[in-house]
Design a protein around this motif. Structure first.
Motif, PDB file in Angstrom:
ATOM      1  N   GLY A 174       0.730  -1.204   0.111  1.00  0.00           N
ATOM      2  CA  GLY A 174       0.142   0.067  -0.117  1.00  0.00           C
ATOM      3  C   GLY A 174       0.726   1.062   0.029  1.00  0.00           C
ATOM      4  O   GLY A 174       0.416   2.544   0.236  1.00  0.00           O
ATOM      5  N   ARG A 202      -4.439   5.513  -6.954  1.00  0.00           N
ATOM      6  CA  ARG A 202      -4.909   4.931  -5.801  1.00  0.00           C
ATOM      7  C   ARG A 202      -5.796   3.629  -6.248  1.00  0.00           C
ATOM      8  O   ARG A 202      -5.983   2.381  -5.564  1.00  0.00           O
ATOM      9  N   THR A 205      -2.759   0.767  -6.690  1.00  0.00           N
ATOM     10  CA  THR A 205      -2.335   0.471  -5.700  1.00  0.00           C
ATOM     11  C   THR A 205      -3.384  -0.430  -4.933  1.00  0.00           C
ATOM     12  O   THR A 205      -3.013  -1.546  -4.292  1.00  0.00           O
ATOM     13  N   GLU A 206      -4.607  -0.359  -4.996  1.00  0.00           N
ATOM     14  CA  GLU A 206      -5.564  -0.770  -4.290  1.00  0.00           C
ATOM     15  C   GLU A 206      -5.690  -2.255  -4.965  1.00  0.00           C
ATOM     16  O   GLU A 206      -5.820  -3.332  -4.216  1.00  0.00           O
ATOM     17  N   GLN A 209      -3.382  -4.817  -4.062  1.00  0.00           N
ATOM     18  CA  GLN A 209      -3.437  -5.201  -2.520  1.00  0.00           C
ATOM     19  C   GLN A 209      -4.637  -6.297  -2.392  1.00  0.00           C
ATOM     20  O   GLN A 209      -4.644  -7.027  -1.447  1.00  0.00           O
TER      21      GLN A 209
END
Length: 307
Positions: A174, A202, A205-206, A209
């Protein structure tokens, strides 16, 4: 902190989300339109969403568009194995058939482009034509890595991905790992630090994850390097070392720091059919987003020429 799962990549838009069983796994596609099937394949460190500008435009032009999350990415299954190129090509072919089509135009960026280039040799029955963005023919890349110090340097990140555990932990933390990849790989058209740029960072990146995505993404790179000294890698080279006779559209950014334009141009050694090459001045590696309008226009123009 809210846990990230696969539902976080099912973004709303002028498409419908669908899950299809194919090649022993379940794959997510964002689908729109009716007509001849065009399958869009993303690259690293992205997912189906990188084609969000092209999906509605191609659908409006009369095509059935399916932007697919590759094995290990997004909302598709993330099995422990199957990240070799022949299996990935078989995934795409099976998705085409599961969508009820005999064949499709395969459009790919980065790893998606690597798979697209491989489709005429590995899955010829379903491959109507190929468009590859920011990636050469696999054997052109292999050849360049042996002969070009510049391309070897540009691809140096691949070697760090061979380490166990560390790369995936870094990517899925993250932190800024995904943002650094996007910014370093982009040309002058990157949206920068405005709201659009922050949203893109964002989102990806999410997506990295989502459990097991970072590890799966690394397995693509690990197979292509480690198989080079194994029999499965030699078989892959033998199979793709043949003329590509289906129509090919090839788009490259002139300032791509990861895949040099000089390397990409070597692909003509393996093309015998119709071939169109376009180099976008000032563009970097992430063409479907950096130069969305140009990519859409080139795709539509080329698709209209296909028999």
């Amino acid at each position: 902190m809210t846990a990230v799962d696969a539902t976080h990549v099912l973004h709303d838009g002028p498409w419908r989300h669908r899950f299809v069983a194919a090649n022993g796994a379940r794959f997510h596609v964002a689908e729109a339109g009716e007509g001849p099937l065009v399958v869009l394949l993303h690259g690293f460190p992205q997912m189906w969403w990188c084609w969000r500008a092209q999906i509605p435009a191609l659908a409006e032009a009369g095509y059935r568009v399916a932007a697919m999350d590759l094995r290990g990415y997004g909302a598709s299954d993330k099995p422990p194995r199957g990240y070799d190129t022949p299996t990935l090509a078989a995934d795409v072919a099976a998705v085409v058939r599961s969508l009820g089509s005999d064949d499709a135009v395969i459009v790919g960026h980065d790893w998606g482009g690597w798979i697209a280039w491989s489709m005429p040799a590995l899955e010829p029955a379903v491959t109507r034509a190929v468009a590859a963005l920011s990636i050469p023919h696999p054997l052109a890349m292999k050849r360049s890595l042996r002969r070009s110090v510049r391309q070897l340097g540009a691809s140096s990140y691949i070697w760090s991905f061979q380490l166990p555990f560390h790369p995936e932990r870094h990517l899925s933390s993250g932190g800024t790992a995904v943002e650094e990849l996007l910014r370093k790989g982009s040309g002058t058209s990157w949206p920068g630090v405005d709201d659009e740029g922050r949203d893109i960072v964002r989102t990806y990146t999410e997506a990295m994850q989502v459990p097991f995505v970072a590890h799966s993404a690394m397995e693509y790179y690990r197979w292509v390097v480690r198989s080079s000294v194994r029999s499965d890698g030699r078989r892959f080279v033998e199979r793709v070392d043949q003329p590509v006779t289906v129509p090919v559209l090839h788009i490259q950014g002139s300032r791509d720091p990861a895949v040099l334009a000089s390397t990409v141009r070597e692909s003509t050694r393996w093309v015998q059919g119709s071939y169109r090459y376009f180099e976008l001045e000032g563009a970097g590696h992430f063409l479907p987003e950096e130069r969305a309008d140009d990519v859409t226009a080139l795709l539509l123009e080329w698709l209209a020429t296909l028999p």
